[in-house]
Design an enzyme around this catalytic site. Structure first.
Site, PDB file in Angstrom:
ATOM      1  N   CYS A  64       0.877  -1.177   0.000  1.00 21.53           N
ATOM      2  CA  CYS A  64       0.000   0.000   0.000  1.00 21.53           C
ATOM      3  C   CYS A  64       0.913   1.225   0.000  1.00 21.53           C
ATOM      4  CB  CYS A  64      -0.926  -0.010   1.209  1.00 21.53           C
ATOM      5  SG  CYS A  64      -1.855  -1.548   1.427  1.00 21.53           S
ATOM      6  N   ALA A  65       1.501   1.524  -1.153  1.00 19.49           N
ATOM      7  CA  ALA A  65       2.694   2.361  -1.198  1.00 19.49           C
ATOM      8  C   ALA A  65       2.438   3.862  -1.271  1.00 19.49           C
ATOM      9  CB  ALA A  65       3.559   1.948  -2.390  1.00 19.49           C
ATOM     10  N   PRO A  67       1.574   7.704  -0.716  1.00 20.06           N
ATOM     11  CA  PRO A  67       2.137   8.525  -1.806  1.00 20.06           C
ATOM     12  C   PRO A  67       3.582   8.252  -2.147  1.00 20.06           C
ATOM     13  CG  PRO A  67       2.093   9.791   0.214  1.00 20.06           C
ATOM     14  CD  PRO A  67       1.448   8.474   0.552  1.00 20.06           C
ATOM     15  N   GLY A  68       4.266   7.355  -1.432  1.00 25.30           N
ATOM     16  CA  GLY A  68       5.578   6.916  -1.879  1.00 25.30           C
ATOM     17  C   GLY A  68       6.770   7.310  -1.039  1.00 25.30           C
ATOM     18  N   LYS A  70       7.732   6.076   1.916  1.00 21.18           N
ATOM     19  CA  LYS A  70       8.386   4.850   2.389  1.00 21.18           C
ATOM     20  C   LYS A  70       9.016   4.091   1.232  1.00 21.18           C
ATOM     21  CE  LYS A  70       5.330   4.168   6.369  1.00 21.18           C
ATOM     22  NZ  LYS A  70       4.438   5.328   6.068  1.00 21.18           N
ATOM     23  N   ASP A 122      -5.638  -4.093  -6.233  1.00 15.70           N
ATOM     24  CA  ASP A 122      -6.169  -4.267  -4.882  1.00 15.70           C
ATOM     25  C   ASP A 122      -5.180  -5.164  -4.127  1.00 15.70           C
ATOM     26  OD1 ASP A 122      -7.493  -4.981  -2.571  1.00 15.70           O
ATOM     27  OD2 ASP A 122      -9.373  -5.519  -3.564  1.00 15.70           O
ATOM     28  N   ASP A 148       1.869  -1.577   5.000  1.00 15.84           N
ATOM     29  CA  ASP A 148       1.469  -0.363   5.730  1.00 15.84           C
ATOM     30  C   ASP A 148       0.012  -0.107   5.365  1.00 15.84           C
ATOM     31  OD1 ASP A 148       2.043   1.910   7.401  1.00 15.84           O
ATOM     32  OD2 ASP A 148       2.002   3.142   5.594  1.00 15.84           O
ATOM     33  N   CYS A 201      -1.199   3.421  11.418  1.00 19.62           N
ATOM     34  CA  CYS A 201      -1.143   4.694  12.148  1.00 19.62           C
ATOM     35  C   CYS A 201      -2.170   4.696  13.267  1.00 19.62           C
ATOM     36  CB  CYS A 201      -1.424   5.870  11.206  1.00 19.62           C
ATOM     37  SG  CYS A 201      -0.195   6.084   9.928  1.00 19.62           S
TER      38      CYS A 201
END
Length: 235
Positions: A64-65, A67-68, A70, A122, A148, A201
């Site tokens: 689940c990358a 906005p990038g 990580k 997905d 994440d 989070c």
């Protein structure tokens, strides 16, 4: 942070933009970020990639990358050995939102790494990828997986006061099944002896401990070796 390659500025974004004395420093940050020399993110969000211990030869999946931020960190870790011009490893960044995938491409292309690709699926139904067209086809397994997952975000209440007014106990219950499905799929594509980091989070046990407990219960015995390297992080 390893080798001291992280710096923290103790001021919020609004103050940094408005303070005339910091105008040159603000412009410096913008320019260096655009050229890929600096990646700006919260200190706490830098923890999950560090737990993966990515090496230049690893195949890495960020489920689940977007906005990038990580993902960029994972790519930097892939290129950590200066003696290796082009690492043999790769980072595959996935997100279910097509628009956020384009945002992620914009974020990560600054690093100019040839060891990176973006896919749009997905995460719970992530398709198998093959390493070559030769027969029999070999299914790609990842040495490192970062899950994440989408969450209620109630662990960010200090910086997002609105969470206090929007929070309700039902939110975590609605997300629990989705989070568990993402974790299951991450384990299915994980190489035996690999490492998966599950992070949120949220501070809610329904989204953290309960997710791990459910998947552990379902896979008792058959996948116990895979779970040996599972790390759960609640940020």
């Amino acid at each position: 942070y390893p080798e001291g390659f992280a710096w923290q500025v103790n001021m919020d974004r609004k103050f940094l933009r408005q303070c005339e004395a910091l105008k040159e420093f603000h412009q410096f940050l913008i320019q260096e970020t655009e050229t890929g020399n600096i990646s700006r993110q919260e200190a706490v969000s830098m923890i999950p990639p560090l737990c993966l211990d990515v090496q230049p030869h690893h195949k890495v999946l960020d489920m689940c990358a977007a906005p990038g931020s990580k993902t960029a960190q994972l790519i930097e870790m892939l290129h950590s050995d200066d003696s290796i011009v082009i690492p043999s490893g790769v980072v595959v960044a996935n997100d279910s939102d097509n628009k956020r995938c384009y945002l992620m491409v914009h974020q990560v292309k600054r690093l100019e790494s040839p060891c990176f690709t973006v896919i749009n699926h997905d995460a719970t139904l992530l398709p198998n990828m093959v390493t070559s067209a030769a027969q029999p086809k070999e299914i790609l397994k990842y040495d490192r997986v970062l899950a994440d997952v989408p969450c209620s975000g109630d662990g960010t209440m200090r910086k997002n006061p609105d969470c206090w007014f929007k929070w309700n106990p039902i939110g975590a219950c609605h997300l629990h099944n989705l989070q568990a499905r993402i974790l299951r799929r991450g384990l299915e594509v994980l190489e035996v002896g690999g490492r998966l980091v599950y992070s949120t989070c949220s501070l809610n046990p329904i989204e953290d401990e309960a997710v791990l407990a459910e998947v552990l219960t379902e896979t008792a015995g058959g996948c116990c070796l895979l779970f040996k390297e599972v790390v759960s992080l609640s940020r």
